[in-house]
Design an enzyme around this catalytic site. Sequence first.
Site, mmCIF file in Angstrom:
data_model
loop_
_atom_site.group_PDB
_atom_site.id
_atom_site.type_symbol
_atom_site.label_atom_id
_atom_site.label_comp_id
_atom_site.label_asym_id
_atom_site.label_seq_id
_atom_site.Cartn_x
_atom_site.Cartn_y
_atom_site.Cartn_z
ATOM 1 N N SER A 1 0.927 -1.125 -0.194
ATOM 2 C CA SER A 1 -0.069 0.148 -0.089
ATOM 3 C C SER A 1 0.879 1.244 0.033
ATOM 4 C CB SER A 1 -1.066 -0.011 1.181
ATOM 5 O OG SER A 1 -2.141 0.810 1.044
ATOM 6 N N ASP B 1 -0.017 -4.170 -3.843
ATOM 7 C CA ASP B 1 -1.122 -3.464 -4.142
ATOM 8 C C ASP B 1 -0.910 -1.929 -3.665
ATOM 9 O OD1 ASP B 1 -3.745 -3.551 -5.148
ATOM 10 O OD2 ASP B 1 -4.866 -3.294 -3.184
ATOM 11 N N HIS C 1 -7.663 -5.730 -0.554
ATOM 12 C CA HIS C 1 -6.304 -4.887 -0.316
ATOM 13 C C HIS C 1 -5.096 -5.798 0.544
ATOM 14 C CE1 HIS C 1 -3.886 -1.165 -0.799
ATOM 15 N NE2 HIS C 1 -4.066 -0.711 0.341
#
Length: 376
Positions: free
Chosen positions: A196, A224, A286
């Site tokens: 992230s 991600d 996620h």
Amino acid sequence: MYGLWQTLVAWAVLAVTYAQSPRELIGAVGTGIQKEIAAVKQPVDESIAYVGSTQCENVKKLFGVTYEQLAGEQEPDLNALTIVFKTRYETTVMNITEAPARLRQARSSHADDKFILYVHGFTDDPTKDSFANISQSFLEKGYASVVAVDGSSLIKWLYIRATTYIQFMGRKLGEVLASVVYDGIDPANIHLIGHSLGAHISGFAGKTFRKLTGKLIGRLTALDPAGPCFTHVEPGMRLKKDDARFVDVVHTDAGVYGIKEPLGHMDFYPNSGQKQPNCLFQTCSHSRAWLLFGESVLRPDAFQAVLCKDWEQFRQRKCDKEIVYMGYAAKPGRPGNYYLQTGEEYPYGRGANGTRFVNNEAIITNIGNGIGNLLG
């Protein structure tokens, strides 16, 4: 002004959704119903994320948290960052300013050829599941140590501010890595793994490292990479493939919390990259990226993938025949986008079967695909 309020509302919805706990609710929803709900939610979630992301710079200016507004006296206290050094037997936490010397000492008795460093994302920290999963996988695989950055003191609150702080954090991490290399570690053996926001922190670390040493970090794996505030920016303001010798990216929530565009030398899109099986909330999709990567350390051949134009071509089995591997086993190869399917629960890897599409999508998704094929 109306557009700005729309954006603020979008950010509020994203924040609330991010705080949801999928584990508390998924069990109450049947798998079939869950798929249909997720299929309906997806375009709504993507629309909200799009509104929030396109106006991100304006919102940051409103709150006074752009890079230009913070640079100088308003910069975050980077001395608050810590480094976590983990072995099979102990975990050592050190201040980032002391890290180069202490890492040299720690690695003298727990050294590997590879220097593995994990960088967490928003609201996360090395005591939580992502680093626990990835570090345990490496230690079970036989590695002596794994390192993590703890930036939770700076990227725990207010996402839009955190998206600016990551530039400062990446710069500091790049300086540490440069010092580590001066102590004798080969840059080719450094492997950054960022989830992230951590993917973009790793990107800025790579940029700084290159500026200071004239060399590239060996590998950067982006799990991600965060999408909001990074989708509509110049390439130099986020992770890009020039930040390491080999950049591989795993997209699991593309278009909402994750970025949709390819950023690396090789970009992998399991299950289309947009939503993951058995996930109702976006936080689940996620987080699936680090779960898949952790499994790939222990099962290197579990996630076979094929080069393909897009997900629809993958569904029709019209992809390249050459097999590559997603996750830790990924190696530099033909640049492009790679697709595969995974299972709904651990173990997620399906080996060669994952390269052949099996239709287990929601009914509403299949209807949409059918209409699209007729119109196309």
